[in-house]
Motif scaffolding. Structure first.
Motif, PDB file in Angstrom:
ATOM      1  N   ASN A  66       0.877  -1.165  -0.001  1.00 30.02           N
ATOM      2  CA  ASN A  66      -0.017  -0.027   0.061  1.00 30.02           C
ATOM      3  C   ASN A  66       0.956   1.292   0.179  1.00 30.02           C
ATOM      4  OD1 ASN A  66      -2.305  -1.631   0.303  1.00 30.02           O
ATOM      5  ND2 ASN A  66      -1.701  -1.991   2.457  1.00 30.02           N
ATOM      6  N   PRO A  67       0.336   2.371  -0.340  1.00 27.05           N
ATOM      7  CA  PRO A  67       0.929   3.606  -0.445  1.00 27.05           C
ATOM      8  C   PRO A  67       1.014   3.958   1.051  1.00 27.05           C
ATOM      9  CG  PRO A  67      -1.005   3.939  -1.283  1.00 27.05           C
ATOM     10  CD  PRO A  67      -0.844   2.507  -1.049  1.00 27.05           C
ATOM     11  N   ALA A  68       2.080   4.890   1.435  1.00 29.72           N
ATOM     12  CA  ALA A  68       2.320   5.395   2.509  1.00 29.72           C
ATOM     13  C   ALA A  68       1.207   5.845   3.502  1.00 29.72           C
ATOM     14  CB  ALA A  68       3.714   6.271   2.718  1.00 29.72           C
ATOM     15  N   ASP A  69       0.255   6.476   2.851  1.00 28.43           N
ATOM     16  CA  ASP A  69      -0.748   7.136   3.389  1.00 28.43           C
ATOM     17  C   ASP A  69      -1.971   6.308   3.434  1.00 28.43           C
ATOM     18  OD1 ASP A  69      -1.279   7.358   0.851  1.00 28.43           O
ATOM     19  OD2 ASP A  69      -2.203   9.345   0.803  1.00 28.43           O
ATOM     20  N   PHE A  70      -1.899   5.150   3.240  1.00 26.78           N
ATOM     21  CA  PHE A  70      -2.986   4.133   3.216  1.00 26.78           C
ATOM     22  C   PHE A  70      -3.625   4.166   4.490  1.00 26.78           C
ATOM     23  CE2 PHE A  70      -5.334  -0.188   3.751  1.00 26.78           C
ATOM     24  CZ  PHE A  70      -5.688  -0.156   2.184  1.00 26.78           C
ATOM     25  N   ASP A  71      -5.275   4.205   4.372  1.00 30.93           N
ATOM     26  CA  ASP A  71      -5.842   4.481   5.557  1.00 30.93           C
ATOM     27  C   ASP A  71      -6.557   3.072   6.394  1.00 30.93           C
ATOM     28  OD1 ASP A  71      -7.578   5.173   7.689  1.00 30.93           O
ATOM     29  OD2 ASP A  71      -8.971   6.190   6.451  1.00 30.93           O
ATOM     30  N   PHE A  72      -5.454   2.295   7.216  1.00 30.21           N
ATOM     31  CA  PHE A  72      -5.592   1.221   7.818  1.00 30.21           C
ATOM     32  C   PHE A  72      -6.933   1.345   8.711  1.00 30.21           C
ATOM     33  CE2 PHE A  72      -1.490   0.264   6.445  1.00 30.21           C
ATOM     34  CZ  PHE A  72      -1.644  -0.974   5.821  1.00 30.21           C
ATOM     35  N   ALA A  73      -7.197   2.256   9.363  1.00 30.78           N
ATOM     36  CA  ALA A  73      -8.277   2.659  10.491  1.00 30.78           C
ATOM     37  C   ALA A  73      -9.457   2.574   9.701  1.00 30.78           C
ATOM     38  CB  ALA A  73      -8.169   3.965  11.114  1.00 30.78           C
ATOM     39  N   PHE A  74      -9.679   2.805   8.414  1.00 35.86           N
ATOM     40  CA  PHE A  74     -10.919   2.993   7.791  1.00 35.86           C
ATOM     41  C   PHE A  74     -11.406   1.402   7.769  1.00 35.86           C
ATOM     42  CE2 PHE A  74     -13.355   1.766   3.877  1.00 35.86           C
ATOM     43  CZ  PHE A  74     -14.261   2.766   4.124  1.00 35.86           C
ATOM     44  N   ASN A  75     -10.525   0.471   7.763  1.00 40.25           N
ATOM     45  CA  ASN A  75     -11.102  -0.974   7.776  1.00 40.25           C
ATOM     46  C   ASN A  75     -11.802  -1.325   8.920  1.00 40.25           C
ATOM     47  OD1 ASN A  75     -10.569  -1.677   4.988  1.00 40.25           O
ATOM     48  ND2 ASN A  75      -8.599  -2.387   5.648  1.00 40.25           N
ATOM     49  N   LEU A  76     -11.656  -0.657  10.005  1.00 42.79           N
ATOM     50  CA  LEU A  76     -12.066  -1.199  11.302  1.00 42.79           C
ATOM     51  C   LEU A  76     -13.639  -0.915  11.408  1.00 42.79           C
ATOM     52  CD1 LEU A  76      -9.360   0.241  13.749  1.00 42.79           C
ATOM     53  CD2 LEU A  76      -9.707  -2.214  13.157  1.00 42.79           C
ATOM     54  N   GLY A  77     -14.027   0.112  10.597  1.00 44.89           N
ATOM     55  CA  GLY A  77     -15.642   0.207  10.366  1.00 44.89           C
ATOM     56  C   GLY A  77     -16.098  -0.336   9.401  1.00 44.89           C
ATOM     57  N   TYR A  78     -15.304  -0.724   8.194  1.00 42.41           N
ATOM     58  CA  TYR A  78     -15.644  -1.267   6.822  1.00 42.41           C
ATOM     59  C   TYR A  78     -16.635  -2.468   7.104  1.00 42.41           C
ATOM     60  CZ  TYR A  78     -15.160  -3.256   2.203  1.00 42.41           C
ATOM     61  OH  TYR A  78     -15.378  -3.770   1.008  1.00 42.41           O
ATOM     62  N   GLY A  79     -17.637  -2.645   6.491  1.00 47.78           N
ATOM     63  CA  GLY A  79     -18.432  -3.761   6.328  1.00 47.78           C
ATOM     64  C   GLY A  79     -19.044  -4.306   7.354  1.00 47.78           C
ATOM     65  N   ARG A  80     -19.184  -3.798   8.581  1.00 49.44           N
ATOM     66  CA  ARG A  80     -19.660  -4.483   9.847  1.00 49.44           C
ATOM     67  C   ARG A  80     -20.935  -4.986   9.759  1.00 49.44           C
ATOM     68  NH1 ARG A  80     -16.381  -4.912  13.796  1.00 49.44           N
ATOM     69  NH2 ARG A  80     -14.747  -3.617  14.038  1.00 49.44           N
ATOM     70  N   GLU A  81     -21.914  -4.643   9.326  1.00 48.38           N
ATOM     71  CA  GLU A  81     -23.032  -5.118   9.042  1.00 48.38           C
ATOM     72  C   GLU A  81     -22.863  -6.655   8.275  1.00 48.38           C
ATOM     73  OE1 GLU A  81     -27.654  -4.537   6.679  1.00 48.38           O
ATOM     74  OE2 GLU A  81     -25.847  -2.814   6.812  1.00 48.38           O
ATOM     75  N   ARG A  82     -22.196  -6.530   7.357  1.00 54.00           N
ATOM     76  CA  ARG A  82     -21.977  -7.921   6.594  1.00 54.00           C
ATOM     77  C   ARG A  82     -21.181  -8.874   7.359  1.00 54.00           C
ATOM     78  NH1 ARG A  82     -26.260  -7.492   3.757  1.00 54.00           N
ATOM     79  NH2 ARG A  82     -26.222  -5.396   2.307  1.00 54.00           N
ATOM     80  N   THR A  83     -20.178  -8.546   8.011  1.00 58.86           N
ATOM     81  CA  THR A  83     -19.227  -9.210   8.848  1.00 58.86           C
ATOM     82  C   THR A  83     -19.760  -9.754  10.065  1.00 58.86           C
ATOM     83  OG1 THR A  83     -17.849  -7.653   9.669  1.00 58.86           O
ATOM     84  CG2 THR A  83     -17.121  -8.470   7.495  1.00 58.86           C
ATOM     85  N   GLY A  84     -20.853  -9.098  10.577  1.00 57.53           N
ATOM     86  CA  GLY A  84     -21.730  -9.143  11.837  1.00 57.53           C
ATOM     87  C   GLY A  84     -22.860 -10.108  11.637  1.00 57.53           C
ATOM     88  N   ALA A  85     -23.109 -10.415  10.190  1.00 55.37           N
ATOM     89  CA  ALA A  85     -24.292 -11.271   9.911  1.00 55.37           C
ATOM     90  C   ALA A  85     -24.416 -12.828  10.464  1.00 55.37           C
ATOM     91  CB  ALA A  85     -24.668 -11.118   8.683  1.00 55.37           C
TER      92      ALA A  85
END
Length: 194
Positions: free
Chosen positions: A150-169
């Protein structure tokens, strides 16, 4: 022997679907190359196959079909990175479905109907197979982000909220998500994002 016209039409569709190999996503491979939608779909299928024993009672063939077909419409208009997706009242989904209809035109009518019905099932996410396809889709994306060049400014923190509804199903998806979140949190901390 098969019907020559049916065979020709299927091959014509497969040749058009090849566009997915050149349709790029926002993720990167381990070596830093842009990831294609086809590569994502392949690894999503691999992930599902490897969890087959944990998915008793599911129609695995249907689940794999959903995984292979879920992003096929992106072959024409491309992928919209999750970080850039907005509430658009379903406009992106409608565009992707119209692109899929266009892509399916060479197919025999019965296969056109099957592909579109599977795509619709994925989008509605009401069947157990579609629920798992959507959940594993999000998980595969997050896993790729963890190992991508990934580029140096890649936003890993974004993934912590990403797709929660789908992965919590489902509890299995949530259990896998927990492990992915642990690794994502570590990467975000390494990059000063948490």
């Amino acid at each position: 022997m098969g019907d020559p016209e049916r065979i020709r039409s299927i091959l014509a569709f497969v040749q058009e679907a090849e566009r997915l190999k050149d349709t790029l996503r926002s993720g990167f491979t381990r070596q830093g190359n842009p990831e294609s939608v086809a590569e994502h779909s392949w690894r999503l299928c691999l992930l599902v196959i490897l969890f087959e024993k944990e998915l008793p009672g599911l129609d695995m063939l249907k689940l794999l079909k959903l995984c292979i077909l879920h992003d096929l419409g992106e072959a024409l208009s491309g992928d919209v990175p999750a970080i850039h997706q907005t509430a658009d009242n379903g406009a992106r989904q409608m565009r992707e479905r119209l692109d899929l209809v266009t892509l399916c035109k060479p197919l025999p009518v019965d296969l056109q109907g099957e592909v579109l019905a599977l795509w619709d099932e994925y989008c509605e996410a009401t069947t157990p197979e579609a629920i798992f396809a959507k959940g594993f889709d999000k998980i595969e994306t997050m896993l790729q982000h963890l190992i991508g060049g990934n580029p140096a400014d890649f936003d890993f923190a974004f993934n912590l909220g990403y797709g929660r509804e789908r992965t919590g199903a489902h509890p299995l998806l949530a259990q896998i998500r927990e492990l992915v979140d642990e690794a994502t949190t570590a990467r975000a901390k390494e990059n000063g994002q948490l």
